[in-house]
Each structure stands twice: as C-alpha cells, then as structure tokens.
Scaffold this active site. Structure first.
Site, PDB file in Angstrom:
ATOM      1  N   GLY A 233      -4.867  25.465  -8.360  1.00 13.93           N
ATOM      2  CA  GLY A 233      -5.497  25.965  -9.468  1.00 13.93           C
ATOM      3  C   GLY A 233      -4.501  26.205 -10.458  1.00 13.93           C
ATOM      4  N   SER A 266      -4.112  28.759  -4.902  1.00 13.62           N
ATOM      5  CA  SER A 266      -3.835  29.229  -6.357  1.00 13.62           C
ATOM      6  C   SER A 266      -2.393  28.823  -6.678  1.00 13.62           C
ATOM      7  CB  SER A 266      -3.869  30.713  -6.514  1.00 13.62           C
ATOM      8  OG  SER A 266      -2.847  31.326  -5.898  1.00 13.62           O
ATOM      9  N   ASP A 267      -2.016  28.654  -8.184  1.00 15.26           N
ATOM     10  CA  ASP A 267      -0.845  28.549  -8.501  1.00 15.26           C
ATOM     11  C   ASP A 267      -0.197  29.853  -8.150  1.00 15.26           C
ATOM     12  OD1 ASP A 267       1.734  27.957  -9.305  1.00 15.26           O
ATOM     13  OD2 ASP A 267       1.319  26.893 -11.305  1.00 15.26           O
ATOM     14  N   TRP A 268       1.074  29.996  -8.018  1.00  9.04           N
ATOM     15  CA  TRP A 268       1.527  31.346  -7.639  1.00  9.04           C
ATOM     16  C   TRP A 268       1.624  32.400  -8.486  1.00  9.04           C
ATOM     17  CZ3 TRP A 268       1.425  27.551  -4.523  1.00  9.04           C
ATOM     18  CH2 TRP A 268       2.177  27.453  -3.290  1.00  9.04           C
TER      19      TRP A 268
END
Ligand code: BGC
Length: 728
Positions: A233, A266-268
């Site tokens: 995401g 999730s992206d970081w």
C-alpha cells in the site's frame, strides 16, 4: 498475452446487455495453491490473540514476527526491485557492511520494459528470485509498477511504462518468474503513487474510468494473471483516505473484486491508523515505528470490540498462506545463488535488449572497428556506477562494468580511447530550515572540463558523449524539476559537436530527458538506461554491432514538459496537497496522439541496424461477436543485411465511439527475431474484452458495437498496416 478479465462486461446496444455477469476471476496456474489451506487453518487455531498481533507488524526494519513456540519463523523482506538490497541493522536503515551480501545489479524497470520481451521479464524474475533465496528473503519488495504519468517522477526508473498493457505484461513475467523461485512478489506501490513530490500526504483524485483503464490494470494483472502473493500500500491518499486505510482500493477492489488472497503490506511508515487500517484491508504494518498501530493499540481495539478477531484471523491466514506457498517451512525450498553465471547472463541479456537506438541518420552505428582508430569518450556517466543511489532501490553490486570499461575491454589496444570527464556531478543545496534538505542538480557547465573534452574530441575519429542523469538525479522522494540534462551537459554537447561531427550521444537515464538540443547537434542518439552490472559490456556490444539493438521506448519523450498531459493541464504537482488527474485516460502517448502533439521520440520507437518491412495485415474475420478473439497476422520481413529483433505493435481505435477514446491504444505486441532476408507471418490475438471502455455511469466495462481500426506498426507513430473490423 494480456487478458483483461473483467468482473462485469457489457455490450452497449441502445440499452446495455450484460455478457458476463459476476464472473469471478480465478487464479489457475499461477498464484496460491489451495492444498496448503488446511495447514493454514490448523495453525491459526493454535494462535493466541497476542501471537496473531505479533505476526502482523514489523519487528525489525525488514522482518515481521514469527512464533517460535510453533516453529513459525520470522518473515523476511528485501528491496527490490532491481537487486537484493544489502543487509541492514535490524532496527535501522544503517548497513551492516558485510562482505558477503553483494549481488547482481539487474537493469532497472524502464530498461526491462524497453526490451518489450516478456520471456526476458520472466527470466529476470527468476534470476532475482534466485538471488533472494540465496539471501534467505521471503518477500521481494517489487516489482514497482506505477504508471508513468509524468516524466519527472523520481522513481520512473523503477517502473515500467506509461502504457497499461506493456506494464502489465512485463510485470506478469517478472512476478511469475520470481514466485516460481518460492519468493513472494510485493507489487508496489498500490496505487496512484505517480509522483514522489509530497508523496506522503497528497490526496489523489482520478475519475473511475481512468482509474480502471489506466492505473489499475497492471495491478489487476499482477493479482489475477500472475497470482502475486503480496501488495504494498502506497503513502499517498486516494479520494480522501490514505491508501493503507482505503476500503475501496484494498477491500472492495483488490480483495473482493479481484479475489486477492495474499497480504497487503504498508509502505514503510505509511500506516496512519489502527482501527480504520485494520478494518479497511491493511494486513501488515511495516517501517516507521513499526507496531505503532498494529501492536498494542490493535490488541486493545480487539479486546474493546472495535475490531473483530475474525479480521485479525484473516490477516494471519493470509500471512501463513504466503509462508506456505513460499515453502518457508519446507526443506525443498530453492537454495539460490548470488552472482551466478546464469543470473549474470540474464542481466546481460536484458541490458542488450533494452538499449534503444533513437537516431542513426548518418549511419555512424555500428562502429567499424577496422576503420576507427580513436574514440573520445566524454562524460562522467562513462565511469559512473549506477547500482547505488535512488534511495531504497540501491543495490550493493558484486561488480559493475562501467560504460568506459566496457568499451575498453571491447577494443583492447586496437583503438585508442581518450577519456575526458566533460562535466561534474554537483548539486545545489537549499537551506530548508531543518526540514528534509532540498537540493537540485547544478545546471552550470564547467568550462575547463569542456575545454578538455573539446581537445580529446578534436583528436579522435568519433566522439561519444555519455550524458543523462545519475542515480542521485533520478531518485525516490524527489521529482526532477526539469527534463533538461543536468550539469551543463547541453553546453558540452554543443562544444564537442563544433569540433567533431561524428558525435554519438549516449543517454544514461531511467526516464525521459529533453533531447531537443542533443537532437539538433548529433546524428546519433542511444538510450542506455541504468543498465545493471553488465551495462558496459552490453553497450559496447551494441555500439560495435555484435548485438543489434532492439529496445523500444516504453514511454514518450516529449519535446518539452508542458506537452505532457499532466503538465499541460497544470495538474502536476497539485495544489494544497490535492492532485486531480484531470487529463483522465489521456496519459502518455494517448495524450500526444489525441491532441495531435508531436513528441520528440514517440512511445514504442527504437531503431535497428537492419530494416523491417511490414505487409498483409489480415484478421481472421471482418465481423466479430463480443466473446471472440481477433486473430491477426502480419507479414514482417528483415530487408537489411543483419539479423535483428523487432517488436511488432498493434494499436486499436474504435471508429465512431459514443465516448472520448484515445487516438490509439496498444492492444498487442510481439517481439520476433529474423535473419537477414527472412520473412515471418506473425500471429497475434486480441481478446475483444480488451477493447472495452469503463463506463463510469453504469460502473461496468462496455464493448461498443461498430467498426474498429486495427493498426500494425513498428512504433506508435510508425504505423505500416491498417485493417478495419466490426464488432456486432
Ligand atoms: C519505499 C518502498 C521500499 C520501502 C522499504 C519506502 O521508502 O517507498 O518502495 O520498498 O521504503 O525500503
């Protein structure tokens, strides 16, 4: 080839008549194997709530939790997408500086797409998966598949194309190859992360039609045709909600419509809430202060009844499913090897096929090693290394053959190579008062270096300027402000062109650059990309004709930035953190062709040292029903003197549509190889469902009846053959 499996498709009569209703996508050959489901369920039953929560957030920068008591190991992640990232400290971005974590650096995304070769993208996926295995990584954070909406996006080099079909087909090959090696793809960045500028906060609005026709197909193919095990995401918002808590994108489209059974990571640091993100489809929180949302707060929310335990179970089930399908707990999992000759061969093959000859009007290329006695090799890009840089896409390469080394190895002592630096990579740093430092490439030339370059150019038979960007110019987090060459390279090109008319400009870049100036001063332009460990060998082989170039542009190179849809409409980079993609479906060449704007080099363009003639475009019928395929044949002949590869491209336009349609859309392509004088009847197919447009009002894919123009050619603006068919 690509098939657009639609949830709903209708044929437009005076009223809409549904053809396939509620047709759920199925993942057959690729994707998850159902045989693991009973194991997944039985493990789930053994887990406590705390253990489940432990599994759904990062407990290290690139690790999410396992359960020791049950022998469930940690899940390991790695960047991606062009090589396995070096080992970092468990809880920071700092490298461990190990001496055994260097890998093959594969050509970056646009280079891979420029091959237009789906077999090669499969090989690429396999090779990178093989290296991931050797480094014991379960999830590779790639491929990066965002549609190239603007040429300035800092991460275009990681992505594939401005065209949904080309991007999808390349992505599908990559993912299948990777997952064949028991390594999960993590398709990123889902979705609408088409610019880096303010990516953390911008709210993207795009109409449903453009969303479905342009931005989502590559993800849909990744989920359905390739059976990708995970998705990432993105940071941005979409229609008001952060993507990592966006019910529409995650639950309704990805999981419900496309039937995705894997995990959304999730992206970081892209998670912004607990209850909302948990309910709206995020499965694993990674990066940032990992566990900020999906740890204690989530456990409390479950206990308080704000999030049901079934929702947590669903996330854990998905994680276990990925683990089993990657054979995480199985001794038969592939071992893998970094830097093996086979993997290096893939890096070389992709590099060779990516190199794109844009212009060769004086026939300077291929270079004739019998006639040439000296070459001036000018520009820092000749000696630069490209593996590192670009932020998270950086790779610690075991080795990288620079473009100059490649040339030197090729000619040995037969040709004298005079190197001059030509320009200096320097950045102007702007004081932002403690915020993220802002810097841009210095546009000024270095007069002394230019003088030196002129001297070597004067005494050489041929001058090659290695211009373009670096991995610090094209990078994550920032977009470029201009397409112009940095560091005063245009002045360098001008000065050298005045003393040596045999001037070749080699462009090292992952995205489009402004070539207007170079084009006016040089007869020969080659796009050489950020081309991996074997970049120098591949380029030398192409320049001297051992390899016939066959790359084609996966994006449009505009004359100027303002010619690009998003810039002409002034919708990039947005206002007040809102970006409205008001150019709609007219992205890339769709915009240029429909608005009649001449690009500098068009989508799909790329020359060869030989010539191809096209004739006899034939379709198997004239009239089709909406559930049929159009089978086409096109005769292609190699009319030159050397063997070569050609990508045959088929574009389609409905004639007399009731809605706005692009002037042409790529609907099929095929790369073939022909010996000198050889002819081939090339067969291609178009599924008529792929000619549908998305009707925003009825929220369905619609195939319009009537005539369609089928155009076959060598690029989007070099159409050689036309046919017309009817859809009944
Ligand atoms: C990037 C991702 C990357 C992640 C982990 C983020 O900054 O957007 O593409 O995979 O970091 O390094």
């Amino acid at each position: 080839m690509h098939s657009l499996t639609s949830v709903f498709i209708v044929v437009l009569y005076s009223a809409c008549v549904p053809v396939h209703q509620d047709e759920l996508p199925t993942v057959k050959e690729y994707g998850f194997d159902d045989k693991y489901e009973p194991m997944v369920d039985s493990i789930l039953e053994l887990l406590t709530l705390e253990e489940k929560i432990h599994m759904i957030h990062g407990n290290g920068m690139f690790v999410s939790g396992g359960i020791e008591r049950l022998g469930i190991p940690d899940l390991t992640y790695t960047d991606g997408p062009t090589g396995i990232r070096e080992e970092l400290e468990r809880h920071s971005w700092d490298p461990l500086n190990m001496d055994n974590d260097s890998v093959t650096f594969f050509p970056t995304g646009t280079a891979l797409a420029a091959t237009w070769n789906t077999d090669l993208s499969l090989q690429y996926g396999k090779a990178i998966g093989n290296e991931a295995n050797a480094r014991r990584k379960d999830i590779l954070l790639g491929p990066g598949v965002n549609i190239i909406r603007t040429p300035v996006c800092g991460r275009n080099f990681e992505y594939f194309s401005e065209d949904p079909l080309l991007a999808s087909d390349i992505a599908v090959g990559y993912i299948r190859g990777l997952q064949e090696q028991d390594v999960a793809a993590c398709v990123k960045h889902y979705a609408l992360n088409n610019q880096e500028y303010q990516r953390w906060i911008i709210d993207v609005e795009v109409d449903e039609r453009a969303l479905r026709e342009i931005y989502l197909p590559v993800y849909k193919s990744a989920a359905i045709d390739a059976g990708a095990y995970s998705f990432m995401g993105s940071y941005n918002k979409f229609r008001g909600d952060y993507v990592c808590e966006n019910d529409y994108l995650l639950n309704r489209i990805l999981k419900d419509e496309w039937g995705f059974k894997g995990i959304v990571v999730s992206d970081w640091g892209a998670t912004h809430s607990t209850v909302k993100a948990a309910k709206n489809g995020l499965d694993v929180e990674m990066g940032g202060k990992s566990g900020q949302h999906f740890f204690a707060l989530l456990a409390d929310s479950v206990r308080a009844g704000l999030v049901s335990e079934q929702i947590i179970d669903d996330k854990v089930r998905r994680i276990l499913r990925v683990m089993y399908n990657c054979k995480k707990m199985d001794s038969t999992r592939f071992q893998g090897k970094t830097n093996s000759p086979e993997n290096i061969q893939v890096a070389y093959d992709v590099a060779c096929e990516s190199i794109t000859l844009l212009k060769n009007t004086k026939g300077l290329l291929p270079l004739n090693s019998q006639e040439i006695k000296s070459i001036a090799a000018i520009g820092e890009n000749a000696v630069n290394q490209y593996a590192k840089g670009g932020f998270t896409a950086g790779v610690k390469a075991r080795y990288e053959v620079s473009l100059l080394e490649g040339l030197q190895k090729k000619v040995g002592d037969k040709i004298a190579i005079h190197y001059a630096r030509g320009y200096k990579e320097e950045f102007v740093v702007v004081d932002t008062g403690g915020k993220w430092p802002y810097r841009y490439p210095d546009p000024d030339a270095d007069e002394a270096l230019i003088r030196e370059a002129v001297e070597v150019a004067k005494k050489s038979d041929v001058a090659i300027i290695f211009a373009g960007n670096t991995r610090n110019v094209e990078t994550e987090v920032v977009d470029r402000e201009t397409l112009k060459f940095p560091f005063g390279q245009d002045e360098l090109i001008k000065a050298v062109s005045e003393v040596n008319s045999k001037l070749i400009v080699v462009v090292v870049a992952g995205a489009a650059c402004d070539l207007t100036y170079a084009d006016s001063l040089s007869s020969t332009i080659v796009y050489a990309w950020f081309n991996g460990s074997e970049a120098g060998n591949a380029l030398a082989d192409v320049l001297f004709g051992d390899v016939n170039p066959s790359g084609k542009l996966p994006f449009t190179i505009p004359v100027k930035l303002e010619d690009v849809g998003a810039h002409a409409m002034e919708t990039y980079p947005g206002r007040n953190f809102k970006v409205n993609y008001s150019e709609g479906i007219l992205v890339g060449y769709r915009w240029f062709d429909t608005k009649n704007i001449e690009p500098k080099y068009c989508f799909g363009h790329g020359l060869s040292y030989t010539t191809f003639e096209y004739s006899n475009l034939e379709t198997d019928k004239v009239n089709y029903l909406s559930d049929q395929d159009i089978i086409l044949h096109l005769m292609v002949e190699n009319t030159g003197n050397s063997p070569g590869k050609e990508t045959v491209q088929i574009y389609v336009k409905p004639l007399g549509s009731s809605v706005e349609r692009a002037e042409k859309e790529l609907k099929a392509f095929r790369k073939i190889e022909l010996k000198a004088g050889e002819k081939q009847k090339v067969k291609m197919e178009i599924d008529i469902h792929d000619l549908a447009y998305y009707n925003d009002t009825v929220k369905k894919w619609v195939i319009e009846r009537g005539p369609y123009k089928i155009m076959g050619g060598s690029s989007s603006r070099d159409i050689r053959e036309v046919a017309v068919v009817n859809i009944k």
